[in-house]
Write an enzyme that holds these catalytic residues in place. Structure first.
Site, PDB file in Angstrom:
ATOM      1  N   PHE A  25      24.156 -26.109  32.147  1.00  0.00           N
ATOM      2  CA  PHE A  25      23.853 -26.801  33.268  1.00  0.00           C
ATOM      3  C   PHE A  25      23.808 -25.679  34.533  1.00  0.00           C
ATOM      4  O   PHE A  25      22.670 -25.761  35.325  1.00  0.00           O
ATOM      5  CB  PHE A  25      24.799 -27.769  33.627  1.00  0.00           C
ATOM      6  CG  PHE A  25      24.691 -28.367  35.205  1.00  0.00           C
ATOM      7  CD1 PHE A  25      23.858 -29.644  35.182  1.00  0.00           C
ATOM      8  CD2 PHE A  25      25.348 -27.832  36.164  1.00  0.00           C
ATOM      9  CE1 PHE A  25      23.844 -30.202  36.435  1.00  0.00           C
ATOM     10  CE2 PHE A  25      25.545 -28.471  37.513  1.00  0.00           C
ATOM     11  CZ  PHE A  25      24.425 -29.296  37.793  1.00  0.00           C
ATOM     12  N   ASP A  26      24.630 -24.862  34.483  1.00  0.00           N
ATOM     13  CA  ASP A  26      24.806 -23.911  35.529  1.00  0.00           C
ATOM     14  C   ASP A  26      23.575 -22.863  35.474  1.00  0.00           C
ATOM     15  O   ASP A  26      22.778 -22.747  36.755  1.00  0.00           O
ATOM     16  CB  ASP A  26      25.960 -22.954  35.550  1.00  0.00           C
ATOM     17  CG  ASP A  26      27.336 -23.672  35.782  1.00  0.00           C
ATOM     18  OD1 ASP A  26      27.251 -24.882  34.908  1.00  0.00           O
ATOM     19  OD2 ASP A  26      28.155 -23.302  36.292  1.00  0.00           O
TER      20      ASP A  26
END
Length: 404
Positions: free
Chosen positions: A200-201
């Site tokens: 996600f990051d």
């Protein structure tokens, strides 16, 4: 985000206003560490942060007593809230918590508090002021101090190098669990982030970079958590799959990069110069210098055996193919084989244009000075190549690689 939306008061008056900062702590089965983490973070914010804040515990479907501990903390401490999710996934937890928040600045940190909390205010200050759009803690930036084993160090550096190579990432540390983003930016980017886990990051940062946003990096003091339960192998495999998926989406045009850049990207530094053009021009210029040097070397090598026109043709063809390939990858950041043949065909048409200019320059030299030497030929070809290089950049940007 305009700084006009932020409270002007400092201290107690500001704390009575709505939360300016929302710090999310995603957790899964952290009944032992959650209490000390939240109390320490709450005390630090109460003592050092000048605006109202909120701490949101995002429980990723824990199966132990994490939910009960979180609810007890919310009852004990002002500004602590709990978000309970039915499914696991750190990315899923962050996406839901940030999407539901009304705070102008959104942040998150890992529950182990590996990062020194003294970096929290430097992390969010550029977002509060409007100077930056996304802010990340970096364990790999100059000035950071890190204590961790060689295995994790090697994996982290290798992963970030892969990101720079495959996705042209300019940030230094994609995985540090210490990040912040402006809410107005998050509202635009979060719907486009597909990953619900550890990638996600990375996906969020790549989209932010492609959208022309400013990413601020803060060197951090970071101590590895020896009790970390992250499955390194499984996470690495998932991250590599995420890189492939995101790369394909970017190359295939599934991510509306141009629309994001038009909505969120910063205005160009030079009026009338499109965003991203100056860095492209610098990379293109470097490749152009190498191509010109290679062309002149090949021409000088072939000229005695083949004559001027034949040497010009072979040298220009070879360097044109290499030039197109290098600009495709480095200047316009296109990866993969999709469209590669078409790009080379278009590059050969530019080669034909360059060949015509060079041939015309040589013919003009022969008419103007029939008894010229090799030095005059090289000087004329150098000038013709400079003109060709400028035309190649314009045509590559508006025609060959316009989608990039």
């Amino acid at each position: 985000m305009s700084t006009e939306t932020l409270p002007r008061a400092i201290g107690a008056a500001a704390r009575n206003a709505g939360a300016v900062l929302d710090v999310v702590i995603p957790v899964y089965n952290e009944e032992a560490d959650l209490g000390p983490c939240v109390r320490r973070l709450h005390q630090h914010l109460a003592e050092t942060f000048p605006y109202a804040f909120r701490i949101t515990v995002a429980d990723n479907a824990s199966t132990d007593a994490t939910a009960e501990v979180a609810r007890a903390l919310a009852a004990e401490l002002d500004g602590v809230e709990v978000l309970r999710l039915a499914e696991k996934g750190r990315g899923r937890a962050l996406k839901q918590a940030w999407s539901a928040s009304d705070a102008p600045v959104l942040a998150y940190m890992d529950v182990d508090l590996s990062t020194d909390l003294n970096a929290l205010l430097p992390l969010v200050a550029p977002l509060l002021s409007g100077h930056s759009d996304v802010s990340i803690g970096s364990r790999l930036a100059r000035g950071s101090r890190v204590v961790r084993g060689p295995k994790r160090e090697f994996i982290s550096r290798s992963y970030n190098r892969i990101l720079r190579t495959t996705l042209s990432a300019s940030f230094s540390d994609a995985q540090c669990g210490f990040k912040a983003i402006r809410r107005d930016v998050a509202e635009q980017l979060l719907p486009l982030v597909e990953d619900t886990g550890w990638f996600f990051d990375t996906e969020l940062l790549v989209l932010a970079q492609r959208a022309g946003l400013r990413i601020h990096e803060v060197p951090v003091d970071w101590i590895d958590d020896p009790d970390s339960r992250v499955d390194i192998v499984a996470t690495a495999v998932a991250d590599l799959k995420g890189i492939v998926r995101l790369g394909r989406a970017l190359v295939g045009g599934k991510v509306p990069v141009a629309a994001l850049r038009s909505r969120l990207g910063r205005a160009p530094l030079v009026e009338g110069v499109p965003a991203g053009m100056l860095p492209q021009l610098l990379r293109f210029g470097g490749i152009g210098v190498l191509s010109t040097v290679a062309f002149l070397a090949l021409y000088a090598l072939l000229r005695p055996e083949t004559g001027a026109q034949a040497a010009n043709f072979v040298a220009l063809l070879a360097t044109a193919i290499a030039n197109t390939a290098l600009n495709r990858r480095l200047t316009f950041a296109i990866r993969g084989s999709d469209g590669a043949v078409r790009h080379q065909v278009q590059g050969l048409l530019l080669f034909a244009l360059g060949l015509a200019l060079n041939a015309a320059a040589l013919a003009g030299l022969n008419l103007a000075a029939p008894g010229h030497g090799h030095g005059a030929e090289l000087a004329v070809l150098l000038l013709a190549n400079a003109v060709t290089t400028l035309l190649r950049f314009v045509l590559m940007r508006v025609w060959v690689f316009r989608k990039a």
